[in-house]
Scaffold this motif. Structure first.
Motif, PDB file in Angstrom:
ATOM      1  N   HIS A 166       0.839  -1.194   0.000  1.00  0.00           N
ATOM      2  CA  HIS A 166       0.000   0.000   0.000  1.00  0.00           C
ATOM      3  C   HIS A 166       0.881   1.254   0.000  1.00  0.00           C
ATOM      4  CE1 HIS A 166      -3.765  -2.160   1.091  1.00  0.00           C
ATOM      5  NE2 HIS A 166      -2.919  -2.996   1.685  1.00  0.00           N
ATOM      6  N   LEU A 167       0.385   2.302  -0.620  1.00  0.00           N
ATOM      7  CA  LEU A 167       1.079   3.586  -0.656  1.00  0.00           C
ATOM      8  C   LEU A 167       0.272   4.624   0.118  1.00  0.00           C
ATOM      9  CD1 LEU A 167       2.191   3.697  -4.410  1.00  0.00           C
ATOM     10  CD2 LEU A 167       3.486   2.879  -2.426  1.00  0.00           C
ATOM     11  N   PHE A 168       0.851   5.103   1.239  1.00  0.00           N
ATOM     12  CA  PHE A 168       0.165   6.051   2.120  1.00  0.00           C
ATOM     13  C   PHE A 168       1.027   7.304   2.320  1.00  0.00           C
ATOM     14  CE2 PHE A 168      -1.540   2.005   4.219  1.00  0.00           C
ATOM     15  CZ  PHE A 168      -2.744   2.049   3.538  1.00  0.00           C
ATOM     16  N   PRO A 169       0.660   8.430   1.730  1.00  0.00           N
ATOM     17  CA  PRO A 169       1.418   9.670   1.981  1.00  0.00           C
ATOM     18  C   PRO A 169       0.844  10.528   3.108  1.00  0.00           C
ATOM     19  CG  PRO A 169      -0.020   9.972   0.107  1.00  0.00           C
ATOM     20  CD  PRO A 169      -0.258   8.567   0.584  1.00  0.00           C
ATOM     21  N   ASN A 170      -0.188  10.029   3.825  1.00  0.00           N
ATOM     22  CA  ASN A 170      -0.763  10.715   4.992  1.00  0.00           C
ATOM     23  C   ASN A 170      -1.403  12.052   4.666  1.00  0.00           C
ATOM     24  OD1 ASN A 170      -1.498  10.842   7.712  1.00  0.00           O
ATOM     25  ND2 ASN A 170       0.321  12.015   8.269  1.00  0.00           N
ATOM     26  N   ALA A 171      -2.541  11.980   4.008  1.00  0.00           N
ATOM     27  CA  ALA A 171      -3.444  13.131   3.818  1.00  0.00           C
ATOM     28  C   ALA A 171      -2.769  14.352   3.191  1.00  0.00           C
ATOM     29  CB  ALA A 171      -4.084  13.519   5.142  1.00  0.00           C
ATOM     30  N   ILE A 172      -2.147  14.163   2.044  1.00  0.00           N
ATOM     31  CA  ILE A 172      -1.581  15.277   1.297  1.00  0.00           C
ATOM     32  C   ILE A 172      -2.716  16.039   0.611  1.00  0.00           C
ATOM     33  CG2 ILE A 172      -0.091  15.946  -0.627  1.00  0.00           C
ATOM     34  CD1 ILE A 172       1.449  14.939   1.750  1.00  0.00           C
ATOM     35  N   ARG A 173      -2.822  17.335   0.883  1.00  0.00           N
ATOM     36  CA  ARG A 173      -3.900  18.136   0.290  1.00  0.00           C
ATOM     37  C   ARG A 173      -3.400  19.104  -0.784  1.00  0.00           C
ATOM     38  NH1 ARG A 173      -5.118  17.205   5.595  1.00  0.00           N
ATOM     39  NH2 ARG A 173      -7.183  16.299   5.979  1.00  0.00           N
ATOM     40  N   ASP A 174      -2.106  19.401  -0.796  1.00  0.00           N
ATOM     41  CA  ASP A 174      -1.545  20.323  -1.776  1.00  0.00           C
ATOM     42  C   ASP A 174      -1.650  19.695  -3.168  1.00  0.00           C
ATOM     43  OD1 ASP A 174       0.182  21.734  -3.497  1.00  0.00           O
ATOM     44  OD2 ASP A 174       1.408  22.415  -1.824  1.00  0.00           O
ATOM     45  N   PRO A 175      -2.386  20.313  -4.090  1.00  0.00           N
ATOM     46  CA  PRO A 175      -2.562  19.711  -5.422  1.00  0.00           C
ATOM     47  C   PRO A 175      -1.253  19.551  -6.190  1.00  0.00           C
ATOM     48  CG  PRO A 175      -3.460  21.953  -5.349  1.00  0.00           C
ATOM     49  CD  PRO A 175      -3.151  21.571  -3.944  1.00  0.00           C
ATOM     50  N   ALA A 176      -0.294  20.439  -5.970  1.00  0.00           N
ATOM     51  CA  ALA A 176       0.990  20.322  -6.676  1.00  0.00           C
ATOM     52  C   ALA A 176       1.753  19.090  -6.195  1.00  0.00           C
ATOM     53  CB  ALA A 176       1.820  21.584  -6.463  1.00  0.00           C
ATOM     54  N   VAL A 177       1.737  18.856  -4.880  1.00  0.00           N
ATOM     55  CA  VAL A 177       2.419  17.675  -4.336  1.00  0.00           C
ATOM     56  C   VAL A 177       1.719  16.408  -4.808  1.00  0.00           C
ATOM     57  CG1 VAL A 177       3.089  16.460  -2.231  1.00  0.00           C
ATOM     58  CG2 VAL A 177       3.230  18.960  -2.333  1.00  0.00           C
ATOM     59  N   ARG A 178       0.400  16.442  -4.804  1.00  0.00           N
ATOM     60  CA  ARG A 178      -0.341  15.268  -5.286  1.00  0.00           C
ATOM     61  C   ARG A 178      -0.007  14.969  -6.748  1.00  0.00           C
ATOM     62  NH1 ARG A 178      -6.250  13.798  -3.112  1.00  0.00           N
ATOM     63  NH2 ARG A 178      -5.957  14.158  -0.887  1.00  0.00           N
ATOM     64  N   ALA A 179       0.083  16.004  -7.557  1.00  0.00           N
ATOM     65  CA  ALA A 179       0.386  15.802  -8.973  1.00  0.00           C
ATOM     66  C   ALA A 179       1.756  15.156  -9.142  1.00  0.00           C
ATOM     67  CB  ALA A 179       0.318  17.131  -9.711  1.00  0.00           C
ATOM     68  N   ARG A 180       2.727  15.610  -8.364  1.00  0.00           N
ATOM     69  CA  ARG A 180       4.074  15.018  -8.449  1.00  0.00           C
ATOM     70  C   ARG A 180       4.065  13.565  -7.973  1.00  0.00           C
ATOM     71  NH1 ARG A 180       5.508  20.244  -5.943  1.00  0.00           N
ATOM     72  NH2 ARG A 180       6.214  21.656  -7.601  1.00  0.00           N
ATOM     73  N   LEU A 181       3.344  13.296  -6.881  1.00  0.00           N
ATOM     74  CA  LEU A 181       3.251  11.918  -6.394  1.00  0.00           C
ATOM     75  C   LEU A 181       2.596  11.022  -7.434  1.00  0.00           C
ATOM     76  CD1 LEU A 181       2.223  12.475  -2.657  1.00  0.00           C
ATOM     77  CD2 LEU A 181       4.381  11.521  -3.483  1.00  0.00           C
ATOM     78  N   GLU A 182       1.561  11.520  -8.082  1.00  0.00           N
ATOM     79  CA  GLU A 182       0.894  10.732  -9.126  1.00  0.00           C
ATOM     80  C   GLU A 182       1.836  10.453 -10.285  1.00  0.00           C
ATOM     81  OE1 GLU A 182      -2.002   9.392  -8.928  1.00  0.00           O
ATOM     82  OE2 GLU A 182      -2.908  10.404  -7.205  1.00  0.00           O
ATOM     83  N   ALA A 183       2.709  11.406 -10.580  1.00  0.00           N
ATOM     84  CA  ALA A 183       3.677  11.203 -11.663  1.00  0.00           C
ATOM     85  C   ALA A 183       4.738  10.185 -11.263  1.00  0.00           C
ATOM     86  CB  ALA A 183       4.333  12.530 -12.034  1.00  0.00           C
ATOM     87  N   VAL A 184       5.238  10.289 -10.036  1.00  0.00           N
ATOM     88  CA  VAL A 184       6.289   9.379  -9.578  1.00  0.00           C
ATOM     89  C   VAL A 184       5.759   7.957  -9.444  1.00  0.00           C
ATOM     90  CG1 VAL A 184       7.780   8.804  -7.609  1.00  0.00           C
ATOM     91  CG2 VAL A 184       7.655  11.161  -8.445  1.00  0.00           C
ATOM     92  N   PHE A 185       4.539   7.821  -8.891  1.00  0.00           N
ATOM     93  CA  PHE A 185       3.977   6.493  -8.647  1.00  0.00           C
ATOM     94  C   PHE A 185       2.872   6.167  -9.662  1.00  0.00           C
ATOM     95  CE2 PHE A 185       5.821   7.899  -4.633  1.00  0.00           C
ATOM     96  CZ  PHE A 185       6.617   6.812  -4.324  1.00  0.00           C
ATOM     97  N   ALA A 186       3.072   6.590 -10.884  1.00  0.00           N
ATOM     98  CA  ALA A 186       2.102   6.361 -11.953  1.00  0.00           C
ATOM     99  C   ALA A 186       1.828   4.868 -12.108  1.00  0.00           C
ATOM    100  CB  ALA A 186       2.631   6.935 -13.269  1.00  0.00           C
ATOM    101  N   GLY A 187       0.536   4.531 -12.186  1.00  0.00           N
ATOM    102  CA  GLY A 187       0.148   3.137 -12.340  1.00  0.00           C
ATOM    103  C   GLY A 187      -0.144   2.437 -11.037  1.00  0.00           C
TER     104      GLY A 187
END
Length: 411
Positions: free
Chosen positions: A275-296
């Protein structure tokens, strides 16, 4: 009349759910299915001492490439040989991207965390493009818990509820915890055959019906700062780890623009799943980067009723400490007990309650102690070769892909 009907319905529903929970609580899970890779089993070692020695030996191999190996002794009243060991491997060229990979924030979980770290350093890192990539591996953040097979520190502190840049953390309140304090922290010696333990599932399901699973999960797991012998105690002050490691984090990250934290844990979630848990990240820029790094891969941000948030979280603290960096946190959580289900969460909680009760109050018999500790070890350090194989194989695929994506980030 409406009130009486409602009360009767509540009692009937509670009884049915309690019976179901009791059956599930005592039902053995079916045998695991999957492959066993004999080549990865040696990464799982049987003690803190063996794991530390293996990490130190592997770290020395990197010294020829300019790596820095350090050992930080954690002060203790019961053991003068507790150390956090670190390895910093600099990039071959200009520093841009730093990966920090940490194990053992919850001590006993380091059996798996150490295995994944050493596999990464030996089998994955040599294949990565290290032109602008630096790596900091932090082995056994909680060496006391690792050596003595507890999740917590010598002071009963859950280290993942103890990190922050300001001591105001310790003024945090968790009013919901008081509702379940008596159930979570029973007094007296552990007797696994007692009525309280035999009918723990019934008691739990009654609490769920009364308060709701999301509210209970948040109350229990958030962290509390009022009961020093209780579960999820965050401390009254910072544990020594903060003073020992904070200068290292600042110094190592100073020349990098991007930092990816990978914090390795076991226990929560579907058995055998990473499981991947970043603990309630709300910043959309950080979320976008996380989605790019952990794509798929699915990322569980902890902002739905199925998850929970914590205070004093290590990954959140690192973001505050490195606030001038592009910082991406991720907890790798290797599920063991199917705690995403009601029955699994009840089993998991019972294991923790009994272990903590036994530590503080002892056991009625040697058999009770042996069984309680066996369950606790299996909860956080499964002996299944199938489970261990899947952890390494899934980690291999995810680490290779995510770090390559991290290196490709432009912003």
């Amino acid at each position: 009349m409406f009130t009486r009907k409602k009360s009767l319905l509540f009692l009937i529903l509670s009884g049915v759910l309690a019976m179901i929970a009791t059956v599930l609580f005592f039902t053995n899970h079916p045998a695991e299915e999957g492959e066993v890779d004999a080549a990865v089993q040696p990464y799982y070692l049987n003690s803190y001492e063996d794991s530390r020695a293996a990490f130190r030996s592997l770290a020395m191999h990197w010294k020829s490439e300019g790596a820095v190996v350090e050992s930080f002794r954690v002060p203790s009243a019961v053991d003068d040989d507790l150390t956090i060991d670190t390895l910093y491997i600099p990039p071959k060229g200009r520093p841009e991207k730093l990966v920090i990979i940490a194990s053992g924030t919850h001590g006993i979980e380091a059996f798996t965390g150490s295995a994944v770290q050493r596999y990464f350093l030996e089998r994955i890192l040599p294949d990565l493009d290290r032109t602008n990539l630096g790596v900091l591996a932090v082995h056994a953040v909680n060496p006391y818990g690792f050596r003595y097979e507890r999740r917590v520190s010598e002071h009963n502190v859950d280290l993942n509820r103890n990190w922050d840049v300001e001591p105001s953390l310790f003024q945090a309140t968790n009013e919901g915890y008081e509702i379940v304090n008596e159930m979570l922290n029973p007094k007296g010696k552990v007797d696994l055959g007692s009525m309280d333990n035999r009918f723990f599932a019934v008691r739990s399901i009654m609490q769920i019906v009364q308060h709701g699973m999301p509210a209970l999960r948040q109350a229990i797991l958030q962290g509390q700062y009022a009961h020093p012998q209780g579960l999820y105690f965050g401390g009254r002050t910072f544990e020594p780890q903060k003073a020992l490691l904070e200068p290292l984090f600042k110094k190592t990250a100073a020349s990098y623009s991007h930092v990816l934290l990978i914090d390795l844990h076991t226990g929560f979630g579907e058995r055998g799943r990473l499981h991947l848990f970043p603990n309630a990240i709300r910043d959309p820029a950080v979320r976008a980067r996380l989605e790019a790094v952990f794509a798929g891969y699915q990322i569980d941000y902890g902002d739905t009723e199925d998850f929970y948030t914590t205070t004093g979280d290590f990954s959140e603290y690192m973001g505050k400490l490195l606030d001038d960096k592009i910082y991406l946190p991720m907890v790798f959580e290797y599920g063991t007990m199917d705690s995403q289900t009601t029955s699994g969460s009840i089993r998991s909680l019972h294991n923790m309650i009994v272990e903590n009760q036994g530590f503080w109050h002892g056991y009625e018999s040697d058999d009770d102690e042996a069984e309680a500790k066996r369950r606790f070890r299996e909860h956080y350090n499964p002996t299944s070769h199938i489970w261990r194989t899947k952890v390494i194989h899934d980690s291999d695929a995810l680490l290779r892909r995510s770090i390559a994506n991290f290196l490709s980030l432009k912003d």
